[in-house]
Design a protein around this motif. Structure first.
Motif, short mmCIF file in Angstrom:
data_model
loop_
_atom_site.label_atom_id
_atom_site.label_comp_id
_atom_site.label_asym_id
_atom_site.label_seq_id
_atom_site.Cartn_x
_atom_site.Cartn_y
_atom_site.Cartn_z
N ARG A 149 2.20 -2.98 3.52
CA ARG A 149 1.91 -2.44 4.86
C ARG A 149 2.17 -3.60 5.83
O ARG A 149 1.40 -4.56 5.88
N GLN A 207 -0.67 -3.51 0.47
CA GLN A 207 -1.22 -4.83 0.80
C GLN A 207 -0.76 -5.20 2.21
O GLN A 207 0.44 -5.24 2.47
N ASN A 257 -1.78 2.31 2.59
CA ASN A 257 -2.67 1.69 1.60
C ASN A 257 -2.03 0.48 0.92
O ASN A 257 -2.59 -0.07 -0.02
#
Length: 187
Positions: free
Chosen positions: A91, A63, A61
């Motif tokens: 991420r 950015q 989850n």
């Protein structure tokens, strides 16, 4: 030696992304990695005309950060910086571009094209396959030009851009005339 210097520069550029988005509290650059980091595993996903091999790190989850390698390099150019960005909560997605690593064409009938515009379409298809609407997009060398094309053609898909040692997006009309001799000499 050039690989180590490029990794350090890319790491500093990634730290600049973190600083720009986090504010002054995390303004100090992280220590430069001294190891030859690698990726634990390579994932595969069908995206557009390709089955894309990619490394992923960081929270699902977080950015999204999409890092595009140049040629003749591969995803391992980003091994050190990936762990730094993942540690900051991003991420990080590092795909092998067409013709590299485990990325393959889904059909033997697909026209082979290495233009950065085609690779930009691949990157958008990759983002779509992973259901990523917008990402920080970074690249070096040919990956920088691909990142530039994504930012120019699909600006809503690009949260931020890091473009290192790439090529300029130019004007075909302007390129019909030679530069003045002194400018040609400098190139």
């Amino acid at each position: 030696m050039a690989d180590v210097d490029r990794r350090g520069f890319i790491g500093a550029a990634a730290a600049a992304i973190v600083t720009a988005q986090s504010g002054p509290a995390s303004a100090a650059l992280p220590p430069r990695p001294s190891s030859r980091a690698s990726f634990a595993s390579i994932k595969q996903i069908d995206a557009g005309a390709l089955n894309v091999g990619y490394a992923e790190a960081g929270p699902p989850n977080g950015q999204p950060v999409l890092l595009l390698h140049g040629w003749p390099y591969d995803i391992h150019s980003y091994a050190d910086v990936t762990s730094l960005l993942a540690a900051e909560g991003y991420r990080v997605l590092v795909p092998y571009v067409r013709g590299c690593g485990t990325t393959t064409f889904l059909s033997s009938e697909t026209f082979r094209n290495g233009e950065q515009a085609a690779v930009a379409l691949d990157a958008i298809a990759f983002m779509d396959a992973l259901k990523i609407d917008k990402a920080v997009i970074g690249g070096f060398d040919w990956g920088a030009r691909t990142a530039d094309i994504i930012a120019a053609v699909w600006p809503r898909r690009c949260k931020a851009l890091v473009s290192v040692s790439g090529y300029l997006l130019g004007s075909r009309a302007a390129n019909k005339l030679p530069l003045p001799p002194i400018a040609e000499y400098e190139w």
